[in-house]
Design a protein around this motif. Sequence first.
Motif, PDB file in Angstrom:
ATOM      1  N   UNK A  14       1.030  -1.451   0.063  1.00 21.90           N
ATOM      2  CA  UNK A  14      -0.301   0.091   0.301  1.00 21.90           C
ATOM      3  C   UNK A  14       0.681   1.408   0.021  1.00 21.90           C
ATOM      4  N   UNK A  15       0.925   2.365  -0.847  1.00 17.79           N
ATOM      5  CA  UNK A  15       1.632   3.423  -1.230  1.00 17.79           C
ATOM      6  C   UNK A  15       1.156   3.932   0.256  1.00 17.79           C
ATOM      7  N   UNK A  16       2.413   4.561   0.967  1.00 19.27           N
ATOM      8  CA  UNK A  16       2.076   6.252   1.759  1.00 19.27           C
ATOM      9  C   UNK A  16       1.399   7.192   1.105  1.00 19.27           C
ATOM     10  N   UNK A  17       0.068   7.090   1.811  1.00 18.00           N
ATOM     11  CA  UNK A  17      -0.969   9.055   1.912  1.00 18.00           C
ATOM     12  C   UNK A  17       0.115  10.016   1.243  1.00 18.00           C
ATOM     13  N   UNK A  18      -0.199  10.585   0.493  1.00 20.30           N
ATOM     14  CA  UNK A  18       0.680  12.084   0.558  1.00 20.30           C
ATOM     15  C   UNK A  18      -0.167  12.918   0.669  1.00 20.30           C
ATOM     16  N   UNK A  19       0.523  14.503   1.389  1.00 19.18           N
ATOM     17  CA  UNK A  19      -0.584  15.541   1.506  1.00 19.18           C
ATOM     18  C   UNK A  19      -1.273  15.921  -0.168  1.00 19.18           C
ATOM     19  N   UNK A  20      -0.383  15.158  -1.145  1.00 18.38           N
ATOM     20  CA  UNK A  20      -1.269  15.911  -2.160  1.00 18.38           C
ATOM     21  C   UNK A  20      -2.386  15.114  -3.109  1.00 18.38           C
ATOM     22  N   UNK A  21      -2.385  13.544  -1.971  1.00 16.43           N
ATOM     23  CA  UNK A  21      -2.641  12.548  -2.602  1.00 16.43           C
ATOM     24  C   UNK A  21      -3.542  12.622  -1.739  1.00 16.43           C
ATOM     25  N   UNK A  22      -4.516  12.975  -0.977  1.00 19.79           N
ATOM     26  CA  UNK A  22      -5.126  13.299   0.054  1.00 19.79           C
ATOM     27  C   UNK A  22      -6.054  14.202  -0.474  1.00 19.79           C
ATOM     28  N   UNK A  23      -5.383  15.503  -0.971  1.00 20.91           N
ATOM     29  CA  UNK A  23      -6.078  16.738  -1.412  1.00 20.91           C
ATOM     30  C   UNK A  23      -6.485  16.114  -2.725  1.00 20.91           C
ATOM     31  N   UNK A  24      -6.345  15.383  -3.270  1.00 16.20           N
ATOM     32  CA  UNK A  24      -6.625  14.550  -4.807  1.00 16.20           C
ATOM     33  C   UNK A  24      -8.384  14.561  -4.211  1.00 16.20           C
ATOM     34  N   UNK A  25      -8.083  13.301  -3.724  1.00 14.88           N
ATOM     35  CA  UNK A  25      -9.441  12.694  -3.019  1.00 14.88           C
ATOM     36  C   UNK A  25     -10.217  13.407  -2.320  1.00 14.88           C
ATOM     37  N   UNK A  26     -10.445  14.227  -1.957  1.00 15.38           N
ATOM     38  CA  UNK A  26     -11.273  15.256  -1.522  1.00 15.38           C
ATOM     39  C   UNK A  26     -11.810  16.515  -2.621  1.00 15.38           C
ATOM     40  N   UNK A  27     -10.920  16.556  -3.232  1.00 14.75           N
ATOM     41  CA  UNK A  27     -11.306  17.538  -4.715  1.00 14.75           C
ATOM     42  C   UNK A  27     -11.908  16.638  -5.495  1.00 14.75           C
ATOM     43  N   UNK A  28     -11.383  15.162  -5.408  1.00 15.11           N
ATOM     44  CA  UNK A  28     -13.088  14.287  -6.422  1.00 15.11           C
ATOM     45  C   UNK A  28     -13.927  13.685  -5.645  1.00 15.11           C
ATOM     46  N   UNK A  29     -14.085  14.239  -4.670  1.00 13.71           N
ATOM     47  CA  UNK A  29     -14.880  13.475  -4.061  1.00 13.71           C
ATOM     48  C   UNK A  29     -15.884  14.782  -4.130  1.00 13.71           C
TER      49      UNK A  29
END
Length: 121
Positions: free
Chosen positions: A43-58
């Motif tokens: 499992x890849x580590x969740x970076x800050x940009x990854x979390x922002x991407x998921x939030x924007x996508x939702x």
Amino acid sequence: MENVVLIVHLILALSLIGVVLLQRSEGGGLGMGGGGGGVMSGRAAATALGKVTWGLAAAFIVTSIALTIIAAENSAGGSVLDRLADSPEETVGTPGTAPEENGLGSDLLPPSSGPVVPQAD
């Protein structure tokens, strides 16, 4: 209300594009290069940009659904073909009358010089 949701939707779309372009490529997509060197975890580590991407996508999906619901509520509730059937038919004119009598402007028609009769030699 629809305009506000639409503006938020467009801002989210542009932000999502920007955040995705800021992320570094981790390779492996379509079997192409990259590689992490070292031990690869499951499992890849969740970076800050990854979390922002998921939030924007939702948020983008939520505004998409909201726009769909608003558009469905604002629709006339019928088909386009139903609206065409209810509209009155326009009469272009009756044959054999002058264009001015039908309400058509004569400036739209080419000048008529009468019937063309072929001349015999």
